[in-house]
Design a protein around this motif. Structure first.
Motif, short mmCIF file in Angstrom:
data_model
loop_
_atom_site.label_atom_id
_atom_site.label_comp_id
_atom_site.label_asym_id
_atom_site.label_seq_id
_atom_site.Cartn_x
_atom_site.Cartn_y
_atom_site.Cartn_z
N TYR A 189 0.85 -1.19 0.00
CA TYR A 189 0.00 0.00 0.00
C TYR A 189 0.89 1.25 0.00
O TYR A 189 2.03 1.20 0.45
N PHE A 190 0.33 2.36 -0.48
CA PHE A 190 0.98 3.65 -0.26
C PHE A 190 0.56 4.20 1.09
O PHE A 190 -0.59 4.02 1.52
N ALA A 191 1.48 4.88 1.74
CA ALA A 191 1.17 5.61 2.97
C ALA A 191 1.87 6.97 2.89
O ALA A 191 2.96 7.08 2.31
N ASP A 192 1.26 7.99 3.49
CA ASP A 192 1.88 9.31 3.46
C ASP A 192 2.96 9.41 4.52
O ASP A 192 3.24 8.45 5.25
N ARG A 193 3.56 10.58 4.62
CA ARG A 193 4.70 10.75 5.55
C ARG A 193 4.29 10.61 7.01
O ARG A 193 5.15 10.40 7.87
N ASP A 194 2.99 10.69 7.30
CA ASP A 194 2.50 10.45 8.66
C ASP A 194 2.01 9.02 8.85
O ASP A 194 1.37 8.70 9.85
N LEU A 195 2.31 8.17 7.85
CA LEU A 195 1.96 6.75 7.88
C LEU A 195 0.45 6.49 7.88
O LEU A 195 -0.02 5.48 8.40
N ASN A 196 -0.31 7.41 7.28
CA ASN A 196 -1.70 7.13 6.97
C ASN A 196 -1.73 6.25 5.72
O ASN A 196 -1.23 6.65 4.66
N VAL A 197 -2.28 5.04 5.83
CA VAL A 197 -2.23 4.06 4.76
C VAL A 197 -3.42 4.22 3.83
O VAL A 197 -4.56 4.40 4.28
#
Length: 335
Positions: free
Chosen positions: A300-308
């Protein structure tokens, strides 16, 4: 001028390549019933098992699939006289369908595609975009080549867009991802890096919650601390860490969504437009015994705050595609 596009096939986000020597039998492989299928050659049986074993060990959905059932259904698709690797293609197609990720596909050694995915997304690419003189505008299109010379040229084109507009008068930037159908993310990330900024911009997350960081640093894109590609010389904006508006639409897919994720949670950043396509997952290429390739969705992609993510990305501000640019300019001017 606008151009309508539709996405009928899915696009590759290359993480890393796994060769046939890296492929081990699955610990969960169960083939006792399959071994009794009449008139299916050892070559065909072993090949389809090889493909399914890779899926079972690495698929993003490996913990939610009934693998015994998937294997049985895939072998049921074979003709009773299946003898060759090409005779296994119907079984590979069925296995890909049952993965349910809408992103994985297979490319045979004869370059024949086996792809069950039918996701349809529409995007609009705009030409001759005009913005106020204090705002920079960068179009990041899809790119389906390698990270070699073609990738460098693509990244340099993005960098040229930036350098040709940059100056102390440029207070903010608009990054237009509309109709970016994906391909290879690294030239995109390397080119847009000066606007994105240095540091980790996102993660790839596997089903076991292992995280692999990616981002941009100085003049290079990187994954897990390793440089993927670089542009020389390094370039820094006249006004570092600017306000950035990102334009999205339903045509933003796969690695196009990876670039969108890179900007999510970035300070002074807001996204405008519509839901993206919904393929915010990464494919890893596995090379099979006959040099065919299985492009398997593994992260999965996740943003820099680790929201998946893994599904459609939602813009911060919904707007019609044609109005997204105007609303982005208004936000820059009034916030």
């Amino acid at each position: 001028m606008t151009k309508k596009i539709k996405i009928y096939t899915l696009f590759i986000l290359v993480l890393f390549s796994c060769s046939k020597s890296d492929i081990a039998p699955s610990a969960g492989d169960s083939t006792s019933e399959i071994d009794t299928i009449d008139n299916v050659s050892v070559v065909a049986r072993n090949y389809l098992n090889q493909v399914i074993n890779i899926m079972q060990d690495n698929s993003i959905n490996k913990y939610t699939i009934d693998w015994n059932n998937l294997r049985t259904e895939a072998f049921t698709e074979l003709e009773n006289n299946a003898q060759t690797i090409q005779d296994t293609y119907p079984g590979i197609l069925k296995a890909l369908e049952l993965l349910g990720d809408n992103h994985s596909f297979y490319i045979g050694s004869n370059e024949q595609y086996v792809n069950p995915n039918s996701v349809i997304c529409e995007g609009t690419a705009f030409d001759n975009v005009e913005v106020p003189s204090h705002i920079g505008y960068v179009k990041v299109s899809n790119f389906n080549g390698s990270a070699g010379s073609d990738g460098i040229a693509f990244a340099e084109n993005i960098r040229t867009q930036i350098q040709s507009q940059d100056g102390l008068n440029i207070e903010a930037w608009i990054v237009d991802l509309r109709a970016n159908t994906g391909g290879n993310m690294w030239p995109m990330l390397t080119g847009i890096g000066p606007v994105l900024g240095n540091g980790t911009s996102g993660y790839f997350v596997d089903p076991d919650q292992n995280e692999i960081a990616f981002g941009f640093d100085n003049n290079s894109s990187f994954i897990d601390g390793t440089v993927v590609m670089s542009l020389e010389p390094a370039y820094e904006l006249a006004n570092p860490n600017p306000k950035v508006a990102v334009l999205l639409d339903n045509g933003v897919a796969s690695s196009g969504e990876a670039i969108a994720v890179s900007f999510i949670s970035r300070p002074n950043t807001r996204t405008f437009g519509d839901f993206t396509c919904g393929l915010s997952t990464a494919n890893t290429p596995f090379t099979l015994s006959d040099n065919a390739r299985l492009l398997l969705t593994t992260h999965y992609f996740a943003d820099r705050d680790l929201n998946v993510f893994g599904e459609q990305l939602s813009p911060d501000q919904f707007s019609a595609t044609e109005a997204a640019l105007t609303e982005a300019i208004n936000w820059i001017n009034n916030n």
